[in-house]
Enzyme design. Sequence first.
Site, PDB file in Angstrom:
ATOM      1  N   ARG A 113       2.725  12.296  -9.014  1.00 35.40           N
ATOM      2  CA  ARG A 113       3.107  10.952  -8.553  1.00 35.40           C
ATOM      3  C   ARG A 113       4.594  10.685  -8.798  1.00 35.40           C
ATOM      4  NH1 ARG A 113      -1.630   7.953  -7.404  1.00 35.40           N
ATOM      5  NH2 ARG A 113      -3.430   8.495  -8.670  1.00 35.40           N
ATOM      6  N   PHE A 166      -1.734  16.226   4.239  1.00 33.70           N
ATOM      7  CA  PHE A 166      -1.947  15.537   2.975  1.00 33.70           C
ATOM      8  C   PHE A 166      -0.607  15.431   2.259  1.00 33.70           C
ATOM      9  CE2 PHE A 166      -3.354  14.802  -1.370  1.00 33.70           C
ATOM     10  CZ  PHE A 166      -4.280  13.794  -1.148  1.00 33.70           C
ATOM     11  N   GLU A 207       0.836  -1.210   0.000  1.00 32.60           N
ATOM     12  CA  GLU A 207       0.000   0.000   0.000  1.00 32.60           C
ATOM     13  C   GLU A 207       0.866   1.253   0.000  1.00 32.60           C
ATOM     14  OE1 GLU A 207      -2.643   1.539  -0.259  1.00 32.60           O
ATOM     15  OE2 GLU A 207      -4.393   0.532   0.584  1.00 32.60           O
ATOM     16  N   ASP A 208       0.306   2.352  -0.509  1.00 29.64           N
ATOM     17  CA  ASP A 208       1.035   3.618  -0.449  1.00 29.64           C
ATOM     18  C   ASP A 208       0.982   4.222   0.957  1.00 29.64           C
ATOM     19  OD1 ASP A 208      -1.699   4.196  -0.613  1.00 29.64           O
ATOM     20  OD2 ASP A 208      -1.495   5.720  -2.169  1.00 29.64           O
ATOM     21  N   ASP A 251      -4.200   5.470   6.147  1.00 27.99           N
ATOM     22  CA  ASP A 251      -4.705   6.693   6.776  1.00 27.99           C
ATOM     23  C   ASP A 251      -5.736   6.269   7.833  1.00 27.99           C
ATOM     24  OD1 ASP A 251      -5.297   9.402   7.157  1.00 27.99           O
ATOM     25  OD2 ASP A 251      -6.604   9.535   5.430  1.00 27.99           O
TER      26      ASP A 251
HETATM   27  P1  5GP Z   1      -7.674   5.118   4.193  1.00 24.35           P
HETATM   28  O1  5GP Z   1      -8.697   4.183   3.606  1.00 24.35           O
HETATM   29  O2  5GP Z   1      -6.633   4.427   5.020  1.00 24.35           O
HETATM   30  O3  5GP Z   1      -8.315   6.255   4.954  1.00 24.35           O
HETATM   31  O4  5GP Z   1      -6.979   5.844   2.982  1.00 24.35           O
HETATM   32  C1  5GP Z   1      -6.125   5.135   2.167  1.00 24.35           C
HETATM   33  C2  5GP Z   1      -6.020   5.710   0.788  1.00 24.35           C
HETATM   34  O5  5GP Z   1      -6.365   7.086   0.700  1.00 24.35           O
HETATM   35  C3  5GP Z   1      -4.576   5.601   0.370  1.00 24.35           C
HETATM   36  O6  5GP Z   1      -4.323   4.372  -0.271  1.00 24.35           O
HETATM   37  C4  5GP Z   1      -4.397   6.819  -0.523  1.00 24.35           C
HETATM   38  O7  5GP Z   1      -4.723   6.467  -1.852  1.00 24.35           O
HETATM   39  C5  5GP Z   1      -5.388   7.829   0.010  1.00 24.35           C
HETATM   40  N1  5GP Z   1      -4.743   8.750   0.944  1.00 24.35           N
HETATM   41  C6  5GP Z   1      -4.862   8.807   2.286  1.00 24.35           C
HETATM   42  N2  5GP Z   1      -4.122   9.799   2.813  1.00 24.35           N
HETATM   43  C7  5GP Z   1      -3.499  10.383   1.772  1.00 24.35           C
HETATM   44  C8  5GP Z   1      -2.563  11.472   1.666  1.00 24.35           C
HETATM   45  O8  5GP Z   1      -2.138  12.123   2.626  1.00 24.35           O
HETATM   46  N3  5GP Z   1      -2.138  11.775   0.407  1.00 24.35           N
HETATM   47  C9  5GP Z   1      -2.560  11.110  -0.706  1.00 24.35           C
HETATM   48  N4  5GP Z   1      -2.071  11.499  -1.884  1.00 24.35           N
HETATM   49  N5  5GP Z   1      -3.434  10.075  -0.638  1.00 24.35           N
HETATM   50  C10 5GP Z   1      -3.891   9.728   0.588  1.00 24.35           C
END
Ligand code: 5GP
Length: 174
Positions: A164, A151, A98-99, A102
């Site tokens: 990206r 962010f 995963e990237d 959050d």
């Molecule tokens: P979660 O489901 O954990 O809340 O969010 C996960 C996804 O939201 C990540 O895989 C990513 O694609 C996006 N995301 C969450 N936080 C960020 C951030 O700070 N920057 C970016 N570019 N994407 C985020």
Amino acid sequence: MELPKHRVILTQEQIQARIPELARQIEQDMGTENPLVVVVLKGAFIFAADLIRNFNFPHQVDFISISSYGSATESTGVVKLLKDLDEPIKGRTVLLVEDIVDTGLTLHYLYEMLKIREPKRIEVAAFLSKKARREYNVPVKFVGFEVPNVFVVGYGLDYKQMYRNLPFVIGIEE
Ligand code: 5GP
């Protein structure tokens, strides 16, 4: 290319020093199990490309695509499967790449979806983690960096589908 107002969170040097460390940890954990590396598109593709080039053990690669965010910077709370894996994972060791984790919603959804297919085990490697934001408790065994609640953009992570390609990570200052 002009960048939005930002501060640097991680330099290219910090990132490139961390990747081989993570790869070694992963090798110790699953290097003998021929894992299937499941790259979560789109954000994880740069991280995954660098990570697997540091792997010195047999593995295969597949891709999965889901969406939880629109082009905005806030989660919609909805996860949609856009592209499934090509191969079955029953009995296999899976490394989910995963990237960023959050709230954990995306990972929770993926983890539960893949668990039903009866893999041997699923471990998670996340480039970034925002621990302060966590709502879903998903075990993330390998974390590149903990980042503050801003962010973040670059090294695969987008801002409105752009930037990206940045080799470093910035935090957007609205
Ligand atoms: P979660 O489901 O954990 O809340 O969010 C996960 C996804 O939201 C990540 O895989 C990513 O694609 C996006 N995301 C969450 N936080 C960020 C951030 O700070 N920057 C970016 N570019 N994407 C985020």
